[in-house]
Design an enzyme around this catalytic site. Sequence first.
Site, PDB file in Angstrom:
ATOM      1  N   ASP A  68      -7.749  -8.008   2.595  1.00 29.07           N
ATOM      2  CA  ASP A  68      -8.638  -9.083   3.065  1.00 29.07           C
ATOM      3  C   ASP A  68      -7.991  -9.762   4.267  1.00 29.07           C
ATOM      4  O   ASP A  68      -6.775  -9.726   4.453  1.00 29.07           O
ATOM      5  CB  ASP A  68      -8.948 -10.094   1.950  1.00 29.07           C
ATOM      6  CG  ASP A  68      -7.721 -10.797   1.404  1.00 29.07           C
ATOM      7  OD1 ASP A  68      -6.681 -10.140   1.261  1.00 29.07           O
ATOM      8  OD2 ASP A  68      -7.794 -12.008   1.130  1.00 29.07           O
ATOM      9  N   GLU A 132      -5.863 -12.289  -1.018  1.00 28.13           N
ATOM     10  CA  GLU A 132      -4.583 -12.924  -0.736  1.00 28.13           C
ATOM     11  C   GLU A 132      -4.800 -14.115   0.171  1.00 28.13           C
ATOM     12  O   GLU A 132      -4.186 -15.152   0.007  1.00 28.13           O
ATOM     13  CB  GLU A 132      -3.628 -11.931  -0.083  1.00 28.13           C
ATOM     14  CG  GLU A 132      -2.147 -12.346  -0.169  1.00 28.13           C
ATOM     15  CD  GLU A 132      -1.710 -13.285   0.933  1.00 28.13           C
ATOM     16  OE1 GLU A 132      -0.669 -13.952   0.777  1.00 28.13           O
ATOM     17  OE2 GLU A 132      -2.394 -13.379   1.967  1.00 28.13           O
TER      18      GLU A 132
END
Length: 390
Positions: A68, A132
Amino acid sequence: MNVVELAAKLIQCPSVTPNEAGALKIIKELFKNTDFEIYDIDKGDISNLFLRWGVKDLPTLGFSGHIDVVPAGELGEWEYEPFSGRVSDNILHGRGAVDMKSAVAAFCSAAIKFSKNSEPDFSIALMITGDEEGEAKYGTKAILDWMQKNDQRIDHCIIGEPTCPKTFGEAIKIGRKGSMTCTFTVFGKQGHSAYPHLAINPINATLILLNHLSQEKLDSGSKSFEPSTLVATSISANNSTNNVIPSEVNTTINIRFNDYHTSNKLIKWLGKVAAKVSKKTKTKIDYNIKVSGEHFYTEPTDLAQLVRKSVFKITGIKPAFSTSGGTSDARFIYKKCPVVEFGLVGETMHAINESVPTSQIFALEKIYLDLIEEHAHYFKEKSCMRPRST
Ligand SMILES: [Zn+2]
């Protein structure tokens, strides 16, 4: 597909948290004709992947990374479209080029290369998360929970976060400070600014509170860490008039704390200071605390030395052991096994025109491959390192 082409393909998926946008699909496809087992770990709105080569009872080298990314920001300011994954003059451009799709590409590619030429007498595990940069609630934490339930363990873990400030190879992270944020709401008594004696001014009380907090020296640094810091990040009375004393003020502080502290101890301290100021200023003070993570620290022994050796072998630079920077998923993993972070130069991470020279990506892949090879020897020497009792 080489490692840079793989990184570019991953960048082309606009995987802003919580969307994986096809990035995990690309990785699954990549591992399809390999000996890796592939497990989907979905939780909430997040998709994660766990891959393993070799049986799970064998000593295991883990790699961890996230696919991400943070949003691109102002699109017009980018030299190349942020999700183009364009390579120009041997530089890979795009959101995630540094943080950290190139590193994910590098460890995936290194792991596949190694697995194709070797018989598994140890194991490699890859933990790839889609959460994250966001809340990190359903990311690495969910992977670790799943591993616990399925008796999937790792013995060493390398996280591919960017760790080098300016020159590739100069720093390995063996620790990071903890982080917590506290928002105080100070309630006073609204009134006319010409008659301040009739009001209780929450701005004055807030200044006293911030004064108390910022004057306290948290520590002078520890053996492994720089001093802890407390920083005021916002103060707001939400007041557009000039003749009204507002009824409340919100102020936020962020604390980055080293191994002298725990969030629990700091929460108690914040509560005490708030109570003291509240009493002194006749205000009511509420507070709301969010702990992003405790500190993590890995002694610079076996794993860190192995990483240092591989980095030196490929770059000719002897990296420093660093404990600077914000939090990372190491804050979850360090409870399970020794973990260190090594990745690219982080200068452009989260910035407009995020980009990285392709030479760094090729070198990173070589370092990860060397680390896998070094671990093959290391695990052989330490063949008794995994008591099955825990
Ligand atoms: Zn990152």
